[in-house]
Write an enzyme that holds these catalytic residues in place. Structure first.
Site, PDB file in Angstrom:
ATOM      1  N   ASN A  78       0.810  -1.209   0.000  1.00  0.00           N
ATOM      2  CA  ASN A  78       0.000   0.000   0.000  1.00  0.00           C
ATOM      3  C   ASN A  78       0.848   1.265   0.000  1.00  0.00           C
ATOM      4  O   ASN A  78       1.989   1.264   0.457  1.00  0.00           O
ATOM      5  CB  ASN A  78      -0.915   0.013   1.228  1.00  0.00           C
ATOM      6  CG  ASN A  78      -1.919  -1.115   1.214  1.00  0.00           C
ATOM      7  OD1 ASN A  78      -2.404  -1.493   0.160  1.00  0.00           O
ATOM      8  ND2 ASN A  78      -2.209  -1.660   2.380  1.00  0.00           N
ATOM      9  N   HIS A  79       0.269   2.356  -0.490  1.00  0.00           N
ATOM     10  CA  HIS A  79       0.872   3.679  -0.396  1.00  0.00           C
ATOM     11  C   HIS A  79       0.331   4.363   0.859  1.00  0.00           C
ATOM     12  O   HIS A  79      -0.766   4.055   1.323  1.00  0.00           O
ATOM     13  CB  HIS A  79       0.515   4.509  -1.630  1.00  0.00           C
ATOM     14  CG  HIS A  79       1.149   4.010  -2.888  1.00  0.00           C
ATOM     15  ND1 HIS A  79       1.915   4.803  -3.712  1.00  0.00           N
ATOM     16  CD2 HIS A  79       1.137   2.790  -3.482  1.00  0.00           C
ATOM     17  CE1 HIS A  79       2.339   4.103  -4.750  1.00  0.00           C
ATOM     18  NE2 HIS A  79       1.867   2.875  -4.632  1.00  0.00           N
ATOM     19  N   PRO A  80       1.092   5.335   1.418  1.00  0.00           N
ATOM     20  CA  PRO A  80       0.585   6.030   2.610  1.00  0.00           C
ATOM     21  C   PRO A  80      -0.632   6.887   2.261  1.00  0.00           C
ATOM     22  O   PRO A  80      -0.632   7.604   1.254  1.00  0.00           O
ATOM     23  CB  PRO A  80       1.775   6.895   3.036  1.00  0.00           C
ATOM     24  CG  PRO A  80       2.561   7.105   1.780  1.00  0.00           C
ATOM     25  CD  PRO A  80       2.399   5.840   0.988  1.00  0.00           C
ATOM     26  N   VAL A  81      -1.665   6.813   3.073  1.00  0.00           N
ATOM     27  CA  VAL A  81      -2.886   7.570   2.785  1.00  0.00           C
ATOM     28  C   VAL A  81      -3.037   8.792   3.690  1.00  0.00           C
ATOM     29  O   VAL A  81      -3.900   9.642   3.438  1.00  0.00           O
ATOM     30  CB  VAL A  81      -4.138   6.673   2.922  1.00  0.00           C
ATOM     31  CG1 VAL A  81      -4.096   5.547   1.922  1.00  0.00           C
ATOM     32  CG2 VAL A  81      -4.264   6.122   4.342  1.00  0.00           C
ATOM     33  N   THR A  86       0.115  10.463  -1.687  1.00  0.00           N
ATOM     34  CA  THR A  86       0.238   9.009  -1.740  1.00  0.00           C
ATOM     35  C   THR A  86       1.392   8.587  -2.642  1.00  0.00           C
ATOM     36  O   THR A  86       1.717   7.409  -2.713  1.00  0.00           O
ATOM     37  CB  THR A  86      -1.064   8.382  -2.271  1.00  0.00           C
ATOM     38  OG1 THR A  86      -1.362   8.933  -3.559  1.00  0.00           O
ATOM     39  CG2 THR A  86      -2.219   8.656  -1.313  1.00  0.00           C
TER      40      THR A  86
END
Length: 235
Positions: A78-81, A86
């Site tokens: 996942n990418h940081p939200v 992102t």
């Protein structure tokens, strides 16, 4: 010995292996098995008598006797939200475009965040249709079926049939008692010779025959296994 020879000796067929596997990917391959044009980034394990066509995965563990259709996509980390963006420029400015960019010379990057690169685990005797997406960290139980085009966002119970976006339970392959018997027998650990002559189309009779053979001392299966970093096979 070349990787082609090592794979052939173990009964492993992997189309275009040298072109689709990163040099630092950790592999565990049981033979015989067949893998098509499947891109691997980090970790990949597959059990004997399983086959799959094509797709992409990061951390993926597959059991024995699985049938996996075209274009399986086992989601990347996942990418940081909750950051400013992102986009990964914030923690890997020199690599996120695949090449160094002068615009980021002297750029002060943040430490890479924990990005949830969890293992996707697929049990034994699982059938996955074409164009299926699997979300990080899920487990698909033994004997499950995933309908074509599904997006699987949570764990799938053993012998469940799921489908849709997001995937939902449609029904189970067998009743609870039959499922319990199959999970107890773990027939996929037996030598194939121990499965010969079973009444495959009559599940209750087949379970009875399996139990008799196991009680009589059925031979377990010990496959040829290739294990290590992919770069070791390519050197």
């Amino acid at each position: 010995m070349s990787w082609e020879s090592r794979f052939a000796e173990a009964g492993i067929s992997w189309f275009a292996f040298a072109r689709v596997v990163g040099p630092r990917a950790r592999l565990r391959l049981e033979g015989p098995t067949r893998v098509g044009m499947f891109n691997v980034a980090t970790r990949f394990e597959i059990g004997a008598f399983s086959y799959m066509h094509d797709g992409q995965g990061f951390n993926l563990v597959i059991g024995r006797y699985c049938s996996i259709g075209r274009n399986l996509y086992a989601l990347q980390p996942n990418h940081p939200v909750d950051w400013l963006s992102t986009n990964p420029f914030q923690y890997q400015p020199d690599a996120f475009l695949g090449a160094k960019s002068p615009y980021f010379d002297g750029f002060e990057a943040q430490p890479r965040p924990p990005i949830g690169n969890k293992t996707i685990t697929i049990g034994n005797d699982v059938w996955i249709g074409s164009n299926v997406t699997l979300v990080n960290g899920i487990t698909i139980g033994d004997g499950a079926i995933i309908g074509a085009g599904s997006v699987v966002t949570k764990d799938v119970p053993p012998y469940a049939i799921v489908g849709g976006n997001p995937a939902r339970l449609l029904r189970h392959r067998f009743d609870e008692d039959t499922i319990a018997d199959l999970l107890d027998l773990q027939w996929w650990n037996l030598h194939p010779s121990m499965l010969s002559g079973l009444e495959f189309s009559n599940i209750n009779r087949c379970i009875s025959q399996l139990r008799q053979r196991i009680q009589a001392g059925a031979e377990p299966f010990a496959p040829d296994v290739l294990e290590g970093l992919s770069g070791d096979f390519l050197s």
